[in-house]
Scaffold this motif. Structure first.
Motif, PDB file in Angstrom:
ATOM      1  N   PHE A 183      -6.298 -14.686  -3.378  1.00 37.30           N
ATOM      2  CA  PHE A 183      -4.941 -14.469  -2.864  1.00 37.30           C
ATOM      3  C   PHE A 183      -3.915 -15.100  -3.802  1.00 37.30           C
ATOM      4  CE2 PHE A 183      -7.156 -13.491   1.106  1.00 37.30           C
ATOM      5  CZ  PHE A 183      -6.414 -12.415   1.559  1.00 37.30           C
ATOM      6  N   TYR A 231      -9.696 -16.487   5.443  1.00 36.41           N
ATOM      7  CA  TYR A 231      -9.960 -15.445   4.446  1.00 36.41           C
ATOM      8  C   TYR A 231     -10.103 -16.105   3.077  1.00 36.41           C
ATOM      9  CZ  TYR A 231      -7.438 -12.694   8.001  1.00 36.41           C
ATOM     10  OH  TYR A 231      -6.992 -12.144   9.152  1.00 36.41           O
ATOM     11  N   GLU A 266     -11.062 -14.016   0.243  1.00 35.06           N
ATOM     12  CA  GLU A 266     -10.833 -13.002  -0.794  1.00 35.06           C
ATOM     13  C   GLU A 266     -10.000 -11.864  -0.223  1.00 35.06           C
ATOM     14  OE1 GLU A 266     -13.600 -10.254  -3.450  1.00 35.06           O
ATOM     15  OE2 GLU A 266     -14.656 -11.862  -2.415  1.00 35.06           O
ATOM     16  N   GLN A 320      -5.480  -5.034   0.259  1.00 35.06           N
ATOM     17  CA  GLN A 320      -4.583  -6.174   0.018  1.00 35.06           C
ATOM     18  C   GLN A 320      -4.381  -6.380  -1.487  1.00 35.06           C
ATOM     19  OE1 GLN A 320      -6.686  -9.142   2.279  1.00 35.06           O
ATOM     20  NE2 GLN A 320      -6.045  -8.268   4.227  1.00 35.06           N
ATOM     21  N   THR A 324      -7.645   1.032  10.373  1.00 34.77           N
ATOM     22  CA  THR A 324      -7.859  -0.262  10.990  1.00 34.77           C
ATOM     23  C   THR A 324      -9.207  -0.800  10.510  1.00 34.77           C
ATOM     24  OG1 THR A 324      -6.673   0.483  12.904  1.00 34.77           O
ATOM     25  CG2 THR A 324      -8.069  -1.408  13.223  1.00 34.77           C
ATOM     26  N   GLY A 325      -9.247  -2.071  10.216  1.00 32.00           N
ATOM     27  CA  GLY A 325     -10.507  -2.655   9.757  1.00 32.00           C
ATOM     28  C   GLY A 325     -10.512  -2.899   8.256  1.00 32.00           C
ATOM     29  N   THR A 326      -9.517  -2.363   7.550  1.00 31.07           N
ATOM     30  CA  THR A 326      -9.481  -2.533   6.091  1.00 31.07           C
ATOM     31  C   THR A 326      -8.681  -3.780   5.690  1.00 31.07           C
ATOM     32  OG1 THR A 326      -7.543  -1.107   6.046  1.00 31.07           O
ATOM     33  CG2 THR A 326      -9.660  -0.069   5.557  1.00 31.07           C
ATOM     34  N   GLY A 327      -8.011  -4.393   6.654  1.00 30.46           N
ATOM     35  CA  GLY A 327      -7.144  -5.533   6.332  1.00 30.46           C
ATOM     36  C   GLY A 327      -5.743  -5.092   5.961  1.00 30.46           C
ATOM     37  N   LYS A 328      -5.368  -3.867   6.385  1.00 31.27           N
ATOM     38  CA  LYS A 328      -4.073  -3.319   5.991  1.00 31.27           C
ATOM     39  C   LYS A 328      -2.907  -4.123   6.570  1.00 31.27           C
ATOM     40  CE  LYS A 328      -4.125   0.147   9.660  1.00 31.27           C
ATOM     41  NZ  LYS A 328      -3.161  -0.378  10.640  1.00 31.27           N
ATOM     42  N   THR A 329      -3.101  -4.691   7.766  1.00 26.21           N
ATOM     43  CA  THR A 329      -1.982  -5.408   8.391  1.00 26.21           C
ATOM     44  C   THR A 329      -1.529  -6.579   7.522  1.00 26.21           C
ATOM     45  OG1 THR A 329      -3.073  -4.845  10.464  1.00 26.21           O
ATOM     46  CG2 THR A 329      -1.158  -6.278  10.608  1.00 26.21           C
ATOM     47  N   ARG A 332     -13.544   0.775   5.953  1.00 25.41           N
ATOM     48  CA  ARG A 332     -14.464  -0.349   5.822  1.00 25.41           C
ATOM     49  C   ARG A 332     -15.858  -0.001   6.324  1.00 25.41           C
ATOM     50  NH1 ARG A 332     -12.234  -6.157   7.082  1.00 25.41           N
ATOM     51  NH2 ARG A 332     -14.001  -7.124   8.058  1.00 25.41           N
ATOM     52  N   ASP A 347      -8.317  -4.804  18.485  1.00 27.08           N
ATOM     53  CA  ASP A 347      -8.977  -5.621  17.479  1.00 27.08           C
ATOM     54  C   ASP A 347     -10.082  -6.411  18.156  1.00 27.08           C
ATOM     55  OD1 ASP A 347      -9.611  -6.790  15.109  1.00 27.08           O
ATOM     56  OD2 ASP A 347      -8.174  -8.419  15.361  1.00 27.08           O
ATOM     57  N   ASP A 379     -13.474  -7.913  17.174  1.00 25.99           N
ATOM     58  CA  ASP A 379     -14.399  -8.178  16.085  1.00 25.99           C
ATOM     59  C   ASP A 379     -15.820  -8.300  16.608  1.00 25.99           C
ATOM     60  OD1 ASP A 379     -12.790  -8.022  13.959  1.00 25.99           O
ATOM     61  OD2 ASP A 379     -12.219 -10.135  13.958  1.00 25.99           O
ATOM     62  N   ARG A 426     -17.683  -4.866  12.373  1.00 24.58           N
ATOM     63  CA  ARG A 426     -16.528  -5.403  11.663  1.00 24.58           C
ATOM     64  C   ARG A 426     -16.797  -6.836  11.236  1.00 24.58           C
ATOM     65  NH1 ARG A 426     -11.186  -4.294  14.766  1.00 24.58           N
ATOM     66  NH2 ARG A 426     -10.372  -3.856  12.721  1.00 24.58           N
TER      67      ARG A 426
HETATM   68  P1  AMP Z   1      -6.684  -4.667   9.976  1.00 24.54           P
HETATM   69  O1  AMP Z   1      -7.283  -3.586   9.140  1.00 24.54           O
HETATM   70  O2  AMP Z   1      -5.377  -5.113   9.488  1.00 24.54           O
HETATM   71  O3  AMP Z   1      -6.676  -4.273  11.431  1.00 24.54           O
HETATM   72  O4  AMP Z   1      -7.659  -5.957   9.855  1.00 24.54           O
HETATM   73  C1  AMP Z   1      -8.962  -5.937  10.335  1.00 24.54           C
HETATM   74  C2  AMP Z   1      -9.556  -7.326  10.490  1.00 24.54           C
HETATM   75  O5  AMP Z   1      -9.813  -7.912   9.219  1.00 24.54           O
HETATM   76  C3  AMP Z   1      -8.675  -8.300  11.251  1.00 24.54           C
HETATM   77  O6  AMP Z   1      -9.484  -8.927  12.214  1.00 24.54           O
HETATM   78  C4  AMP Z   1      -8.228  -9.301  10.206  1.00 24.54           C
HETATM   79  O7  AMP Z   1      -8.081 -10.579  10.771  1.00 24.54           O
HETATM   80  C5  AMP Z   1      -9.364  -9.273   9.197  1.00 24.54           C
HETATM   81  N1  AMP Z   1      -8.956  -9.543   7.813  1.00 24.54           N
HETATM   82  C6  AMP Z   1      -7.807  -9.174   7.202  1.00 24.54           C
HETATM   83  N2  AMP Z   1      -7.796  -9.588   5.914  1.00 24.54           N
HETATM   84  C7  AMP Z   1      -8.968 -10.204   5.682  1.00 24.54           C
HETATM   85  C8  AMP Z   1      -9.554 -10.837   4.526  1.00 24.54           C
HETATM   86  N3  AMP Z   1      -8.933 -10.882   3.366  1.00 24.54           N
HETATM   87  N4  AMP Z   1     -10.784 -11.374   4.667  1.00 24.54           N
HETATM   88  C9  AMP Z   1     -11.431 -11.305   5.847  1.00 24.54           C
HETATM   89  N5  AMP Z   1     -10.936 -10.729   6.974  1.00 24.54           N
HETATM   90  C10 AMP Z   1      -9.719 -10.182   6.894  1.00 24.54           C
END
Ligand code: AMP
Length: 433
Positions: A3, A21, A23, A28, A47-52, A212, A309, A311, A337
């Motif tokens: 990061f 996190y 990496e 991201q 969702t699940g890719t860490g896009k948020t 993912r 969400d 997990d 996930r």
């Molecule tokens: P999202 O795709 O934004 O809904 O994120 C999916 C999940 O991944 C959420 O539970 C986040 O907390 C987790 N997440 C986001 N970024 C990372 C990262 N760099 N490493 C591990 N988990 C992550």
């Protein structure tokens, strides 16, 4: 890649470290530098890719570095989402990643009282997360001022269009400043999405990452051919037989979700339904009960499931296959996930095979089909029913076992295949955006 390499400030790096996190995810890695450079972004990500975090972290950094310290704050970033659940989830992320900054965020959506939202907006907000309809209510009542918005995020854009929000979105766009940064996230690139991108984005950075679940190859997928009128019985049996403790079940309709939850409850399985007709309070409660293990089976429609969400969910069941193949990928994205193994089971009856074909085409793989003894489909038209056998009488015993919810040792091993091949690429052409 860390990061730190992405150019994030110390305060944001601390918050990221607190989240555990280590990496950045692929989206991201691509989105954070582009957003920090002030570019528009058109990203294919689910969702699940860490896009948020991919859009929230750089957005926070941009707003923080130009924090005007005004007495009255009006939103400088607007994040539109299709559902209340996703809005809540995004707002939680904003708060989590922005906890060492002094920016304020708020969330507004329909289905709950508007007064508390008006008060929050009146106190001043830097980042506003909203569903389109309720945001327009606020615009109409002049309880929100969108004239200072610098960054607009359209999250799960395809879903917003599917849900008929395009007119609301256009109305919102018409009142936003035209000189702004716009970030568009969509799981799919249909024509309407590309048209919207064409009108909205200026020389966007295009980002595409594999979902993912297909990239990580962590979800075991299996299809059980079965007659429609025996699906419920088979589901109860499987939950009891394998002693599944937490199962997310998908139906196509709200009515179907309600009915199935009721029937499973009659089978002795604690179940609840979650869909768009339920009040926000009921949906939140259902989700909480499910997460805490008070409810064993959560029956959901596709729309309601967006933004959930949960997990480490071990089991997802497609009680009915979705007619939009991308929804299948979203659904199974609920399992496996955060690095955990998951299992996605589809109960498929005769008229659903065209849907299955579409899904297999999208995944570019054939899913393993396994007939459960005692639940053989009776119709000749169904794959897996080549040698139909009579349903066994032992079913009653199995249902009873499901009722008692006692753990039982599987007597036979199932060998579903792993999801091995990445989903078909849906890359937008350069001229499409
Ligand atoms: P999202 O795709 O934004 O809904 O994120 C999916 C999940 O991944 C959420 O539970 C986040 O907390 C987790 N997440 C986001 N970024 C990372 C990262 N760099 N490493 C591990 N988990 C992550």
């Amino acid at each position: 890649m860390t990061f730190r390499n992405l150019g994030l400030s110390t305060d944001l790096l601390r918050a990221v470290a607190d989240s555990g996190y280590t990496e950045p995810t692929p989206i991201q890695q691509q989105a954070i530098p582009a957003v920090l450079q002030g570019k528009d972004v058109f990203a294919s990500a689910q969702t699940g890719t860490g896009k948020t975090a991919g859009f929230t972290l750089p957005l926070l950094q941009l707003l923080n570095t130009t924090n005007p310290n005004k007495v009255h704050r009006t939103p400088r970033a607007l994040i539109l989402t299709p559902t209340r659940e996703l809005a809540d989830q995004v707002n939680d992320s904003v708060k989590t990643y922005g906890k060492y900054l002094s920016l304020r965020s708020a969330v507004v959506y329909g289905g709950v009282g508007i007064k508390a939202q008006i008060q929050t907006l009146r106190r001043g907000v830097d980042i506003l997360v909203a569903t389109p309809g309720r945001l327009l209510d606020h615009v109409g009542q002049k309880t929100v001022d969108l004239s200072q918005v610098e960054i607009l995020v359209l999250d799960e854009c395809d879903r917003m269009l599917d849900m008929g929000f395009i007119r609301d979105i256009r109305k919102i766009l018409a009142i936003l400043p035209s000189s702004r940064q716009t970030l568009m996230f969509s799981a799919t690139f249909s024509k309407p999405i590309q048209q919207l991108a064409n009108t909205l984005l200026k020389s966007p950075t295009q980002i595409e990452v594999a979902p993912r679940n297909t990239a990580a190859q962590q979800v075991e997928q299996v299809v059980h051919p079965v007659d429609r009128d025996r699906k419920r019985e088979l589901l109860s049996y499987m939950i009891g037989f394998h002693n599944w403790k937490q199962v997310l079940v998908f139906t196509r309709t709200k009515h179907g979700a309600n009915r199935l939850a009721e029937q499973l409850a009659k089978d002795g399985l604690k179940s609840t339904a979650i869909h768009g007709n339920k009040s926000q309070a009921a949906r939140t409660r259902a989700l909480q009960d499910f997460k805490q293990g008070k409810v064993r089976v959560l029956v959901a429609t596709d729309v309601a499931s967006r933004g959930l969400d949960i997990d480490q969910l071990p089991h997802v069941v497609n009680y009915e296959l979705p007619n939009v193949p991308e929804d299948y990928v979203h659904r199974i994205g609920r399992t496996g996930r955060a690095g955990n193994e998951g299992r996605a089971v589809s109960l498929v009856c005769g008229d659903e095979y065209p849907f299955l074909k579409d899904i297999e085409r999208l995944l570019n793989q054939t899913l393993a089909k396994e007939v459960i003894p005692g639940y053989e489909p009776t119709s000749k038209s169904q794959p897996g029913a080549d040698q139909p056998t009579k349903p066994q009488r032992s079913n009653q015993r199995r249902s009873n076992r499901a009722k008692s919810q006692t753990p039982s040792k599987p007597t036979r091993t199932q060998k579903p295949i792993k999801s091995g091949t990445p989903a078909r690429k849906r890359r937008p052409t350069a001229s499409s955006v």
